[in-house]
Write a protein that holds these residues in place. Structure first.
Motif, PDB file in Angstrom:
ATOM      1  N   PHE A   1      29.134 -29.361  20.829  1.00  0.00           N
ATOM      2  CA  PHE A   1      30.299 -30.177  20.461  1.00  0.00           C
ATOM      3  C   PHE A   1      30.735 -31.058  21.619  1.00  0.00           C
ATOM      4  CE2 PHE A   1      34.858 -30.903  19.689  1.00  0.00           C
ATOM      5  CZ  PHE A   1      34.763 -31.544  18.477  1.00  0.00           C
ATOM      6  N   GLY A   2      31.075 -30.425  22.757  1.00  0.00           N
ATOM      7  CA  GLY A   2      31.475 -31.221  23.905  1.00  0.00           C
ATOM      8  C   GLY A   2      32.217 -30.411  24.942  1.00  0.00           C
TER       9      GLY A   2
ATOM     10  N   LEU B   1      26.548 -33.962  19.264  1.00  0.00           N
ATOM     11  CA  LEU B   1      27.660 -34.557  18.533  1.00  0.00           C
ATOM     12  C   LEU B   1      27.467 -36.067  18.404  1.00  0.00           C
ATOM     13  CD1 LEU B   1      30.399 -34.300  17.132  1.00  0.00           C
ATOM     14  CD2 LEU B   1      31.474 -34.516  19.376  1.00  0.00           C
ATOM     15  N   LYS B   2      27.044 -36.699  19.495  1.00  0.00           N
ATOM     16  CA  LYS B   2      26.800 -38.142  19.464  1.00  0.00           C
ATOM     17  C   LYS B   2      25.724 -38.487  18.448  1.00  0.00           C
ATOM     18  CE  LYS B   2      28.115 -39.052  24.241  1.00  0.00           C
ATOM     19  NZ  LYS B   2      27.634 -39.501  25.567  1.00  0.00           N
TER      20      LYS B   2
ATOM     21  N   PHE C   1      37.789 -35.560  27.195  1.00  0.00           N
ATOM     22  CA  PHE C   1      36.743 -34.970  26.361  1.00  0.00           C
ATOM     23  C   PHE C   1      35.467 -35.772  26.526  1.00  0.00           C
ATOM     24  CE2 PHE C   1      34.380 -34.965  22.317  1.00  0.00           C
ATOM     25  CZ  PHE C   1      34.058 -33.624  22.264  1.00  0.00           C
ATOM     26  N   LYS C   2      34.365 -35.064  26.705  1.00  0.00           N
ATOM     27  CA  LYS C   2      33.051 -35.700  26.761  1.00  0.00           C
ATOM     28  C   LYS C   2      32.198 -35.082  25.661  1.00  0.00           C
ATOM     29  CE  LYS C   2      29.054 -36.714  29.563  1.00  0.00           C
ATOM     30  NZ  LYS C   2      28.334 -36.491  30.805  1.00  0.00           N
ATOM     31  N   ALA C   3      31.777 -35.901  24.730  1.00  0.00           N
ATOM     32  CA  ALA C   3      30.991 -35.423  23.593  1.00  0.00           C
ATOM     33  C   ALA C   3      29.594 -35.019  24.044  1.00  0.00           C
ATOM     34  CB  ALA C   3      30.899 -36.507  22.535  1.00  0.00           C
ATOM     35  N   SER C   4      29.058 -33.976  23.404  1.00  0.00           N
ATOM     36  CA  SER C   4      27.696 -33.529  23.701  1.00  0.00           C
ATOM     37  C   SER C   4      26.692 -34.476  23.046  1.00  0.00           C
ATOM     38  CB  SER C   4      27.481 -32.113  23.178  1.00  0.00           C
ATOM     39  OG  SER C   4      27.373 -32.134  21.776  1.00  0.00           O
TER      40      SER C   4
END
Length: 89
Positions: free
Chosen positions: A47-48, A85-86, A79-82
């Protein structure tokens, strides 16, 4: 997304009452906030990553008056998306 949405997903997923699902959603949010305060961040795999960052004191403009105001130093959550998720979005 809202707490009610999270509660509805929990209720549908585990087939429990609305009250129990609402309590589970509240507990989940409280656990996230507690972990952010204690550790300064956490990762949900696939998710992130949530991290707490410090912000510096700075000057800003009041949009109504155009007057300069001082903004105190503080903290914010980033927040940094994984990659998973991207890719999914």
């Amino acid at each position: 997304m809202s707490k009610a949405f999270i509660a509805a997903v929990i209720q549908d997923s585990i087939d429990c009452t609305g009250v129990a699902a609402n309590q589970a959603a509240s507990d989940l949010i409280a656990a996230i906030v507690k972990e952010l305060k204690r550790e300064g961040g956490f990762t949900l795999p696939s998710f992130g990553t949530f991290t707490v960052k410090k912000t510096k004191a700075r000057q800003a403009l009041n949009p109504r008056t155009g007057e300069q105001v001082k903004v105190k130093a503080g903290k914010t959550v980033r927040f940094k998306a994984s990659p998973n998720l991207k890719k999914a979005v």
